[in-house]
Design an enzyme around this catalytic site. Structure first.
Site, PDB file in Angstrom:
ATOM      1  N   SER A  11       8.183  38.684 -21.754  1.00 52.48           N
ATOM      2  CA  SER A  11       6.950  39.394 -22.106  1.00 52.48           C
ATOM      3  C   SER A  11       6.101  38.492 -22.986  1.00 52.48           C
ATOM      4  O   SER A  11       6.486  38.167 -24.115  1.00 52.48           O
ATOM      5  CB  SER A  11       7.286  40.682 -22.859  1.00 52.48           C
ATOM      6  OG  SER A  11       6.096  41.225 -23.377  1.00 52.48           O
ATOM      7  N   HIS A  36       5.976  39.196 -17.572  1.00 50.51           N
ATOM      8  CA  HIS A  36       5.560  40.557 -17.947  1.00 50.51           C
ATOM      9  C   HIS A  36       4.326  40.486 -18.852  1.00 50.51           C
ATOM     10  O   HIS A  36       4.329  39.784 -19.865  1.00 50.51           O
ATOM     11  CB  HIS A  36       6.724  41.248 -18.656  1.00 50.51           C
ATOM     12  CG  HIS A  36       6.489  42.681 -18.980  1.00 50.51           C
ATOM     13  ND1 HIS A  36       6.635  43.694 -18.046  1.00 50.51           N
ATOM     14  CD2 HIS A  36       6.107  43.299 -20.130  1.00 50.51           C
ATOM     15  CE1 HIS A  36       6.371  44.862 -18.617  1.00 50.51           C
ATOM     16  NE2 HIS A  36       6.044  44.645 -19.885  1.00 50.51           N
ATOM     17  N   ASP A  38       1.538  42.700 -20.978  1.00 51.10           N
ATOM     18  CA  ASP A  38       1.301  44.008 -21.597  1.00 51.10           C
ATOM     19  C   ASP A  38      -0.171  44.230 -21.887  1.00 51.10           C
ATOM     20  O   ASP A  38      -0.763  43.507 -22.685  1.00 51.10           O
ATOM     21  CB  ASP A  38       2.080  44.093 -22.919  1.00 51.10           C
ATOM     22  CG  ASP A  38       3.569  44.230 -22.682  1.00 51.10           C
ATOM     23  OD1 ASP A  38       3.960  45.138 -21.939  1.00 51.10           O
ATOM     24  OD2 ASP A  38       4.334  43.421 -23.241  1.00 51.10           O
ATOM     25  N   MET A  40      -2.915  46.798 -23.429  1.00 60.33           N
ATOM     26  CA  MET A  40      -3.018  47.968 -24.325  1.00 60.33           C
ATOM     27  C   MET A  40      -4.472  48.231 -24.675  1.00 60.33           C
ATOM     28  O   MET A  40      -5.233  47.282 -24.892  1.00 60.33           O
ATOM     29  CB  MET A  40      -2.253  47.679 -25.621  1.00 60.33           C
ATOM     30  CG  MET A  40      -0.813  47.275 -25.404  1.00 60.33           C
ATOM     31  SD  MET A  40      -0.031  46.913 -26.978  1.00 60.33           S
ATOM     32  CE  MET A  40       1.585  46.355 -26.415  1.00 60.33           C
ATOM     33  N   HIS A  69       1.836  45.603 -17.048  1.00 63.89           N
ATOM     34  CA  HIS A  69       2.233  46.891 -17.626  1.00 63.89           C
ATOM     35  C   HIS A  69       1.012  47.505 -18.305  1.00 63.89           C
ATOM     36  O   HIS A  69       0.606  47.060 -19.376  1.00 63.89           O
ATOM     37  CB  HIS A  69       3.382  46.613 -18.626  1.00 63.89           C
ATOM     38  CG  HIS A  69       3.865  47.809 -19.364  1.00 63.89           C
ATOM     39  ND1 HIS A  69       4.730  47.707 -20.443  1.00 63.89           N
ATOM     40  CD2 HIS A  69       3.637  49.138 -19.197  1.00 63.89           C
ATOM     41  CE1 HIS A  69       4.997  48.916 -20.900  1.00 63.89           C
ATOM     42  NE2 HIS A  69       4.342  49.802 -20.171  1.00 63.89           N
ATOM     43  N   MET A  71      -0.712  49.959 -20.433  1.00 58.80           N
ATOM     44  CA  MET A  71      -0.574  50.985 -21.466  1.00 58.80           C
ATOM     45  C   MET A  71      -1.985  51.426 -21.828  1.00 58.80           C
ATOM     46  O   MET A  71      -2.480  51.173 -22.929  1.00 58.80           O
ATOM     47  CB  MET A  71       0.184  50.410 -22.665  1.00 58.80           C
ATOM     48  CG  MET A  71       1.669  50.250 -22.389  1.00 58.80           C
ATOM     49  SD  MET A  71       2.471  49.143 -23.570  1.00 58.80           S
ATOM     50  CE  MET A  71       2.170  47.587 -22.751  1.00 58.80           C
ATOM     51  N   MET A 140      11.104  52.769 -20.540  1.00 58.39           N
ATOM     52  CA  MET A 140      10.800  52.199 -21.857  1.00 58.39           C
ATOM     53  C   MET A 140      11.969  52.477 -22.801  1.00 58.39           C
ATOM     54  O   MET A 140      12.413  53.615 -22.938  1.00 58.39           O
ATOM     55  CB  MET A 140       9.530  52.832 -22.450  1.00 58.39           C
ATOM     56  CG  MET A 140       8.226  52.447 -21.774  1.00 58.39           C
ATOM     57  SD  MET A 140       7.932  50.679 -21.594  1.00 58.39           S
ATOM     58  CE  MET A 140       7.961  50.118 -23.301  1.00 58.39           C
ATOM     59  N   ASP A 178      12.333  47.879 -20.697  1.00 56.93           N
ATOM     60  CA  ASP A 178      11.364  47.167 -21.540  1.00 56.93           C
ATOM     61  C   ASP A 178      11.463  47.663 -22.975  1.00 56.93           C
ATOM     62  O   ASP A 178      11.227  48.840 -23.238  1.00 56.93           O
ATOM     63  CB  ASP A 178       9.960  47.410 -20.967  1.00 56.93           C
ATOM     64  CG  ASP A 178       8.866  46.665 -21.710  1.00 56.93           C
ATOM     65  OD1 ASP A 178       9.169  45.830 -22.583  1.00 56.93           O
ATOM     66  OD2 ASP A 178       7.682  46.927 -21.390  1.00 56.93           O
TER      67      ASP A 178
END
Ligand code: DX5
Ligand code: ZN
Length: 228
Positions: A11, A36, A38, A40, A69, A71, A140, A178
């Site tokens: 990540s 990965h 992330d 957000m 991913h 979020m 998660m 994760d």
């Protein structure tokens, strides 16, 4: 089976963003299978990370599949743009949309692999109607928003449940985990049924990220061979 048995997915949230290209090269050369990423938005989670331009830049910097991913609230609004930017897999939270089925269908329509994500407080049963519509289910094992948090152990039971459901229905989705994945828990997670192991802190904050990647992979693979 359509999916690889073990994939290490570093990540980049835990990497040094000022040297992102170099950081990625190190884990790619060490044998990581997936990267990965992330995303957000400061609403779905109490943090802001990175967005579409970074995915586009990563697409040029590595051959690894990009596991994006999301979020973010209303993920449907951005699915197409992330895929155009280079996302190979797009993961949306069950809790972030009232139209999960539509979001998953959109991801596949635009040519990427579809993933559904559940937070620590969300039971596996919330995904029962979309099991045949996902390439990945991501459990998660921390409350999303930050790297470096402590692993929440209820993930084990959820992974075992998913693994049993997959067998029962002859499903072909990957199981991904994760949050707080490290050298201590990866073997147990592999035995529970995980295929894709996201690891941020335990790779990028290790003194030797390449060695950490290889060790994680070895422990997961070994745990499975002992189980077999
Ligand atoms: C947390 C993110 C994770 C995070 C994992 O919200 O979804 O991908 O980067 O970091 P570690 O491995 O440090 O828990
Ligand atoms: Zn993540």
């Amino acid at each position: 089976m359509a999916y690889a048995r073990v994939e290490i997915a570093p990540s980049i949230l835990a990497s040094n963003f000022a040297k992102l290209g170099d950081e990625v090269r190190v884990v790619e050369q060490a044998g990581a299978e997936v990267l990965h990423v992330d995303v957000m938005d400061g609403h779905f989670v109490p943090n802001i990370s990175l967005g579409i331009p970074v995915v586009a830049a990563l697409r040029k910097a590595t051959k690894l599949p990009l596991d994006v991913h999301l979020m973010i609230e209303n993920p449907e609004l951005f699915i197409e743009e992330f895929i155009q930017a280079g996302a190979s897999r797009v993961l949306v939270h069950q809790e972030a949309t009232v139209h999960l089925d539509r979001a998953l269908a959109m991801i596949r329509e635009h040519g990427a692999e579809a993933g559904a994500v559940i937070n620590p407080a969300t039971p596996v049963a919330m995904l029962s109607e979309v099991m045949s519509k996902v390439d990945t289910v991501l459990v998660m094992s921390v409350n999303p928003g930050f790297g470096g948090q402590k692993f929440i152990p209820n993930a084990y039971e959820k992974i075992r449940q998913l693994s049993a459901m997959r067998q029962r229905y002859n499903g072909s989705f990957r199981i991904e985990v994760d949050g707080g994945v490290d050298l201590e828990n990866i073997a147990e997670l592999a035995r529970a049924g995980v295929n894709t192991f996201v690891a941020g802190t335990s790779i990028f904050h290790a003194s030797d990220p390449a060695a950490a990647t290889r060790q994680l992979k070895q422990l997961a693979t070994q745990a499975l061979s002992q189980k077999a």
